[in-house]
Design an enzyme around this catalytic site. Structure first.
Site, PDB file in Angstrom:
ATOM      1  N   ASP A 150       2.552  15.652  13.459  1.00 20.34           N
ATOM      2  CA  ASP A 150       2.794  15.609  12.018  1.00 20.34           C
ATOM      3  C   ASP A 150       1.491  15.644  11.233  1.00 20.34           C
ATOM      4  O   ASP A 150       1.245  14.789  10.384  1.00 20.34           O
ATOM      5  CB  ASP A 150       3.600  14.359  11.680  1.00 20.34           C
ATOM      6  CG  ASP A 150       4.367  14.494  10.368  1.00 20.34           C
ATOM      7  OD1 ASP A 150       4.371  15.607   9.807  1.00 20.34           O
ATOM      8  OD2 ASP A 150       4.939  13.502   9.910  1.00 20.34           O
ATOM      9  N   LEU A 181       0.823  -1.219   0.000  1.00 18.97           N
ATOM     10  CA  LEU A 181       0.000   0.000   0.000  1.00 18.97           C
ATOM     11  C   LEU A 181       0.850   1.259   0.000  1.00 18.97           C
ATOM     12  O   LEU A 181       0.480   2.277  -0.566  1.00 18.97           O
ATOM     13  CB  LEU A 181      -0.917   0.019   1.220  1.00 18.97           C
ATOM     14  CG  LEU A 181      -2.058  -1.003   1.258  1.00 18.97           C
ATOM     15  CD1 LEU A 181      -2.756  -0.954   2.599  1.00 18.97           C
ATOM     16  CD2 LEU A 181      -3.048  -0.754   0.135  1.00 18.97           C
ATOM     17  N   GLY A 203       6.702   4.245   4.163  1.00 22.72           N
ATOM     18  CA  GLY A 203       6.909   5.421   5.008  1.00 22.72           C
ATOM     19  C   GLY A 203       8.363   5.549   5.416  1.00 22.72           C
ATOM     20  O   GLY A 203       9.201   4.792   4.943  1.00 22.72           O
TER      21      GLY A 203
END
Lengths: 243, 309
Positions: free
Chosen positions: B147, B34, B37
């Site tokens: 974030d 998917l 990161g």
């Protein structure tokens, strides 16, 4: 329990050392004295990542118990603060692992605990990272090729102080450049809790041709020692102030 | 190597691989990748016939920190804040190779800009209010998102609502922000500290709205405050909220609730201004509807009673 102080040397360079002793060896020495050595290698915009000369960057950090990263100028600020924090966590984790070995046996580290216990231990590591005191000695390479990068380095260091001063623990920074005019390193900015004032100090930097990284790290190590000595003398004079 | 712990590592797991946890023994069938990161790779997986998202990395400790946040968010009341945490475990491949992973709810949706483009600008107000409410919940339980950025938000369907997909930067109130992105960071813009407090998130929220309209972002200038104000003024769709957004940029709001109050006021005064037209229609239709309903009810009761007897 009195909270400890973490000590770090942050070396900012753009190339290989070419004078004096091997920086990898002096970094190992610093590590043994409880000082972590972090290294940041700056690439020129037209350079590809991992050019040969910068292999040293990784080796020095590895033997210095620190963290290394090679970056382009534009991401310097964010990298400097990440490397510093990462190295703090790494050092603290090292302490914790030592404790775990004493309690649970020689082969046990944080990674061997089940996820639940690991989570609890990491919470403690994070707490320590937030509250411990930190001393960072910045060593800036000012050899000729660094000339056009100094401005970015300066900004990145101001940004570092912004990041670290958001912590609960106290910080102290100092900046040395190498090579110095007469000695291997030269004081640019003396120990201070903030770096905002460096803007006025940095233009003093002059650029030369040699890069004595090894001797610079050794000298930085002595600077830590010197300060420690001075402080312990001062503490003796002021008696029971700490208590 | 620990020394480079946060450098990007690609863990490529082939679809069809089954991952079994070392501690809890649950099995997960990997379907597809998917995303990637800073810390790990996220895969779509299947377990007990259900879909889930599985994040895997060789940086055990960084993963543990993320899991701690997800666990803490689980305890927040009315939790829809982060994705729901399902499992945490290790994948021991060989004696010396081990990956850490955790499994969470799989959120399907689209990005904020694409949703707004398709469904209209009036959703901006809705999403601002919703994000403020979520932030308020988070802040009240002692955490700051940190974030907050466009990439970390997803609009899920029915009813359309914004969900947070990555909570890795979530930091306890009063500490140093754990993870940030320069464009969204008030420290980078020279407008405030990096200490975790509600106003930090509110600044980032305004930047989220700006990135919707400036997808290429923009960079710092000698006078950041002026730049940001100019950018806010430059977006027609944000004009109604201008004053409130500027207050958030300057850190004038102590809490999300204060900002929510202002935004609500703006929205309701806008509706009032629009209402007269609509009211007329409603006045005409309403009695008619009531009458129609009454007749229908009467007819139905006759019908049913005729059935009974």
């Amino acid at each position: 329990m009195k909270k400890g102080t973490l000590k770090q040397i942050l070396l900012v360079t753009d190339g290989c050392s070419n004078k004096g002793e091997d920086p990898v060896a002096t970094a190992a020495l610093a590590h043994q004295q409880g000082i972590a050595v972090n290294v940041i290698g700056i690439l020129d915009d037209d350079q590809t990542e991992d050019p040969e000369g910068l292999q040293e960057v990784e080796d020095v950090a590895l033997s210095g118990g620190g963290v290394s990263q090679i970056v382009y100028q534009e991401s310097l600020a964010q990298t400097v603060q990440m490397v510093t924090k990462q190295a703090m966590t790494q050092t603290l984790q090292g302490f914790v692992n030592n404790e775990l070995k004493q309690i649970l046996g020689p082969k046990q580290t944080l990674e061997d605990l089940d996820p639940e216990k690991r989570g609890e231990v990491m919470e403690v590591v994070e707490d320590m990272g937030e509250t411990c005191d930190l001393e960072v000695l910045v060593l800036v390479d000012t050899s000729a090729s660094m000339y056009d990068k100094i401005e970015t380095v300066k900004e990145a260091l101001i940004d570092l102080s912004l990041s670290l001063n958001a912590r609960i623990g106290r910080n102290r920074f100092s900046i040395f450049s190498f090579p110095g005019r007469r000695k291997d390193v030269e004081l640019v900015f003396d120990w201070s809790p903030r770096l905002d004032e460096i803007s006025s100090v940095f233009p003093k930097l002059t650029s030369g041709g040699i890069t004595p990284t090894g001797p610079a790290i050794r000298e930085a190590m002595y600077q830590f020692g010197k300060k420690g000595l001075l402080r312990s003398l001062r503490d003796e004079k002021s008696g029971m102030e700490e208590a | 190597m620990r020394n480079q712990a946060w450098k990007k590592h690609n863990i490529d797991i082939r679809p069809g691989t089954v991952i079994q946890g070392k501690w809890h023994k649950n099995s997960y069938l990997i379907k597809k990748k998917l995303g990637q990161g800073a810390i790990g790779t996220v895969y779509l997986c299947e377990t007990n016939g259900k879909q889930a998202a599985l994040k895997i990395s060789e940086q055990g400790t960084s993963m543990t920190v993320e899991v701690n946040v997800l666990k803490a968010l689980k305890k927040v009341q009315g939790n829809r804040l982060g994705p729901y945490l399902l499992d945490v475990d290790d994948w021991q491949i060989t004696k010396h190779r081990k990956y850490s992973f955790y499994v969470m709810e799989y959120l399907q949706g689209e990005s904020l800009p694409s949703f707004i483009k398709k469904n209209g600008m009036e959703w901006i107000g809705v999403f601002i209010l919703q994000l403020l409410e979520d932030l308020e919940n988070l802040h009240q339980s002692g955490w700051v998102f940190g974030d907050l950025k466009l990439d970390n938000l997803l609009v899920v369907a029915s009813p359309p609502s914004v969900r947070w997909v990555d909570v890795g930067g979530t930091t306890q109130m009063g500490r140093a922000i754990k993870e940030y992105t320069e464009f969204y960071d008030r420290g980078y813009w020279g407008i405030g500290s990096r200490r975790a407090e509600p106003s930090y998130d509110l600044f980032a929220l305004v930047m989220v709205l700006l990135e919707v309209f400036y997808p290429d972002r923009f960079s710092k200038s000698p006078n950041p405050e002026q730049t940001l104000f100019k950018k806010i003024n430059g977006v027609k769709a944000l004009r109604p909220y201008n004053s409130s957004l500027k207050k958030a940029i300057l850190g004038k709001y102590q809490s999300s609730r204060e900002m929510k109050r202002d935004i609500t006021q703006i929205l309701s005064s806008r509706q009032k201004r629009r209402r007269p037209k609509r009211d007329k229609n409603q006045v005409n239709i309403l009695p008619f509807l009531i009458e129609l309903g009454g007749i229908l009810l009467l007819a139905l009761s006759y019908y049913f009673s005729s059935l009974l007897f």
